[in-house]
Design an enzyme around this catalytic site. Structure first.
Site, PDB file in Angstrom:
ATOM      1  N   ASP A 125     -19.444  52.474 -23.085  1.00  0.00           N
ATOM      2  CA  ASP A 125     -19.261  53.392 -21.488  1.00  0.00           C
ATOM      3  C   ASP A 125     -17.965  53.255 -21.263  1.00  0.00           C
ATOM      4  O   ASP A 125     -17.347  52.823 -20.335  1.00  0.00           O
ATOM      5  CB  ASP A 125     -20.069  52.459 -20.606  1.00  0.00           C
ATOM      6  CG  ASP A 125     -20.584  53.353 -19.539  1.00  0.00           C
ATOM      7  OD1 ASP A 125     -20.377  54.809 -19.770  1.00  0.00           O
ATOM      8  OD2 ASP A 125     -20.711  52.902 -18.354  1.00  0.00           O
ATOM      9  N   LYS A 132     -19.453  41.294  -8.386  1.00  0.00           N
ATOM     10  CA  LYS A 132     -20.464  42.150  -8.757  1.00  0.00           C
ATOM     11  C   LYS A 132     -21.907  41.858  -8.480  1.00  0.00           C
ATOM     12  O   LYS A 132     -22.275  40.656  -9.079  1.00  0.00           O
ATOM     13  CB  LYS A 132     -20.240  42.467 -10.164  1.00  0.00           C
ATOM     14  CG  LYS A 132     -20.768  43.763 -10.854  1.00  0.00           C
ATOM     15  CD  LYS A 132     -20.709  44.048 -12.323  1.00  0.00           C
ATOM     16  CE  LYS A 132     -21.214  45.251 -12.943  1.00  0.00           C
ATOM     17  NZ  LYS A 132     -20.935  45.845 -14.355  1.00  0.00           N
ATOM     18  N   GLY A 150     -22.245  51.016  -8.359  1.00  0.00           N
ATOM     19  CA  GLY A 150     -22.754  51.814  -9.692  1.00  0.00           C
ATOM     20  C   GLY A 150     -24.172  52.130  -9.742  1.00  0.00           C
ATOM     21  O   GLY A 150     -24.829  51.763  -8.561  1.00  0.00           O
ATOM     22  N   ALA A 151     -25.007  52.561 -10.700  1.00  0.00           N
ATOM     23  CA  ALA A 151     -26.400  52.651 -10.619  1.00  0.00           C
ATOM     24  C   ALA A 151     -26.954  51.428 -10.689  1.00  0.00           C
ATOM     25  O   ALA A 151     -28.167  51.326 -10.316  1.00  0.00           O
ATOM     26  CB  ALA A 151     -26.654  53.274 -12.045  1.00  0.00           C
ATOM     27  N   SER A 152     -26.266  50.297 -11.019  1.00  0.00           N
ATOM     28  CA  SER A 152     -27.028  49.015 -11.236  1.00  0.00           C
ATOM     29  C   SER A 152     -26.480  47.911 -10.573  1.00  0.00           C
ATOM     30  O   SER A 152     -27.090  46.793 -10.433  1.00  0.00           O
ATOM     31  CB  SER A 152     -27.160  48.470 -12.540  1.00  0.00           C
ATOM     32  OG  SER A 152     -25.964  48.388 -13.139  1.00  0.00           O
ATOM     33  N   VAL A 198     -23.262  46.604  -7.094  1.00  0.00           N
ATOM     34  CA  VAL A 198     -22.438  46.799  -5.982  1.00  0.00           C
ATOM     35  C   VAL A 198     -21.254  45.825  -6.297  1.00  0.00           C
ATOM     36  O   VAL A 198     -21.530  44.802  -6.691  1.00  0.00           O
ATOM     37  CB  VAL A 198     -23.142  46.489  -4.522  1.00  0.00           C
ATOM     38  CG1 VAL A 198     -21.816  46.609  -3.542  1.00  0.00           C
ATOM     39  CG2 VAL A 198     -24.148  47.586  -4.522  1.00  0.00           C
TER      40      VAL A 198
END
EC number: 2.7.12.2
Length: 520
Positions: free
Chosen positions: A207, A112, A92-94, A96
């Site tokens: 989200d 994560k 994702g944006a922030s 792996v």
């Protein structure tokens, strides 16, 4: 144009001309971190307290002062050296996300990984850790197993339950849409998780989207990714920050108004709409501003009534009310006819999920990971070898050279004798496995039979041929550039009957047969 200018004016505190929309307003102004010489990261927040991370795990403290060791509240022992890490399964944006096996309990987990040196990512990490620590083992949320810091990479890894069925977004890529009875059962369980977040934890997730709604092969759906969730003091409190996926954002959030739990209900309704119809109801490929104008100005989307049941359409309509006060709560939606209508049908979510993806590839990936795990233990360091004993139960059977050993104690003793023989007295005498062929087939419910064929060579690390799942720290056989035949000192064949445990990702060896030939 007037509407566009008005929107930009509303969002001006959050809009960066160079970088686009910013979520900086969600950051804790008192967030900071300390990095000690001993390799411990102290993440500090006036809101959350202190979280100490090192290579051995996580310690959560109640005090905001690092030196007050007596304030220690909880310790999560999940060490970096006890993880067998495999390739990425998402990013994702922030962060792996990678699969890993936790060596002490042989369970497949999701790791994560987040870089701590960027402030926004650090704040999201704190939020997610706090949420996971304070919501242990709720059936509607992914389980938290711990976290650790890796000094070499500057990353903190969060160990989470591995949801081996993927996300609803993954399912949609294959099926295009999901049948109503299945959705009813799925969202019944997801609403229970959302109700817990709102009613007990007083959190707005912020989200909710198909990619953050996961399911395992047992048919258990769960909510994940709490990095931008926000805590409210009570059911009447409101948020005032602009974070989350714009695609599923509610009108009040787009207007930069204060918002609360109904914002999640809007996002849930859009996610259900997309899962049921196979289409996102807005034009999302013309940029975020255009999308936000649609959400603000267009009528709320509704499914084609000639194609979907009245209950499904009513549920969507209730969630997608422009007025947040008109939306039902998660608790109220649990009593909605769309949810209650299919309760007696007992939809088998496990069968549905297992039918979606190619079982052959899933089985091969599992066989690769378990094979690497076993032989890395056998050929690896002595300080981890003792964990191999818990791979077996009291009914497990190991056969070698005409002898049969039953139970974890007998099997571990027999394997240790073989291991000591192969290790020798000097490093130059150590023999390790090279797996040249690997075959697998399904066994029972979630199990697998693995047959490994290969050679023994003098070395210090197990090797596996082929292009399957790769493990961090395990050299690629192709890159080594040597011929196995020229270094072979013996051959082996080994068969494992692997059965799944009660927990997702947990496996044990029910039966094992070893044959060694031509060992000089």
């Amino acid at each position: 144009m007037a509407a566009l200018e008005e929107l930009k004016k509303k969002l001006s505190p959050l809009f960066d001309a160079e970088k686009g929309f910013s979520s900086s307003s969600s950051l804790d102004p008192n967030d900071s971190y300390l990095l000690s010489d001993g390799g411990t990261v102290n993440l500090l927040s006036r809101s959350y307290g202190v979280y100490n991370f090192n290579e051995l795990g996580l310690q959560k403290c109640t005090s905001s002062h690092v030196d007050e060791s007596e304030s220690s509240e909880t310790t999560y022992q999940c060490a970096s050296h006890e993880m067998r890490v495999f390739g990425a399964i998402g990013s994702g944006a922030s962060s792996v996300v990678q699969r890993a096996i936790h060596i002490p309990n042989h369970r497949i987990l999701a790791l994560k990984k987040i870089n701590i040196f960027e402030r926004e990512k650090r704040q999201q990490l704190l939020t997610e850790i706090r949420t996971l620590c304070e919501a242990p083992c709720h059936e509607g949320l992914v389980d938290f197993h711990g976290a650790f810091y890796s000094p070499d990479s500057g990353q903190i890894s969060i160990a989470l339950e591995y949801m081996n069925g993927g996300s609803l977004a993954d399912i949609l890529k294959v099926t295009k849409k999901i049948p109503e009875p299945v959705l009813s059962s799925l969202f019944h369980k997801l609403l229970q998780g959302l109700s817990y977040l709102h009613g007990v934890r007083h959190l707005v997730h912020r989200d909710i989207k198909p990619a953050n709604l996961l399911i395992n092969l047992k048919g258990e759906p769960k909510i994940t990714d709490f990095g931008i969730s926000a805590g409210l003091e009570n059911s009447m409190a409101m948020c005032a920050t602009f974070v989350g996926t714009v695609t599923y954002m509610s009108p009040e959030r787009i207007r930069n108004d204060s918002y609360s739990y109904p914002a999640d209900i809007w996002s849930l309704g859009l996610a259900l709409f997309e899962c049921g119809t196979g289409e996102f109801p807005y034009i999302a490929n013309e940029g975020p501003v255009n999308l936000m104008l649609q959400i603000l100005d267009d009528p709320s989307p509704t499914p084609p009534k000639q194609e979907f049941s009245p209950e499904f359409c009513s549920f969507i309509d209730a969630c997608l009310q422009k007025d947040p006060d008109a939306r039902p709560t998660a608790d109220q939606l649990l009593s909605h006819p769309f949810i209650t209508k299919h309760e007696k049908e007992r939809v088998d979510l496990a069968t549905f999920v297992q039918s979606i993806f190619d079982p052959t590839q899933r089985l091969k990936d599992l066989a690769d990971m378990l094979t690497i795990h076993y032989y890395s233990l056998f050929d690896g360091f002595d300080d981890l070898w003792h964990h191999a004993k818990s791979l077996y139960t009291e009914t497990s059977v190991f056969s070698f050279s005409g002898k049969h050993n039953t139970g974890s104690t007998e099997i571990f003793s027999a394997l240790s004798d073989i291991r000591n023989t192969l290790t020798g007295d000097l490093p130059s005498e150590k023999l390790v496995h090279v797996v040249e062929k690997l075959h697998c087939k399904p066994c029972g419910s979630g199990g697998v039979i693995i047959r490994a064929v290969g050679s023994f060579i003098v070395g210090n690390q197990f090797l596996i041929c082929g292009d399957g799942v790769q493990a961090e720290g395990l050299p690629s056989f192709k890159d080594l550039g040597f011929d196995v035949a020229s270094r072979r000192v013996g051959r082996f064949q080994e068969q494992f009957v692997v059965e799944s445990g009660d927990l997702i990702g947990k496996y044990f060896l029910a039966k094992q047969e070893l044959y060694i030939t031509n060992l000089d």
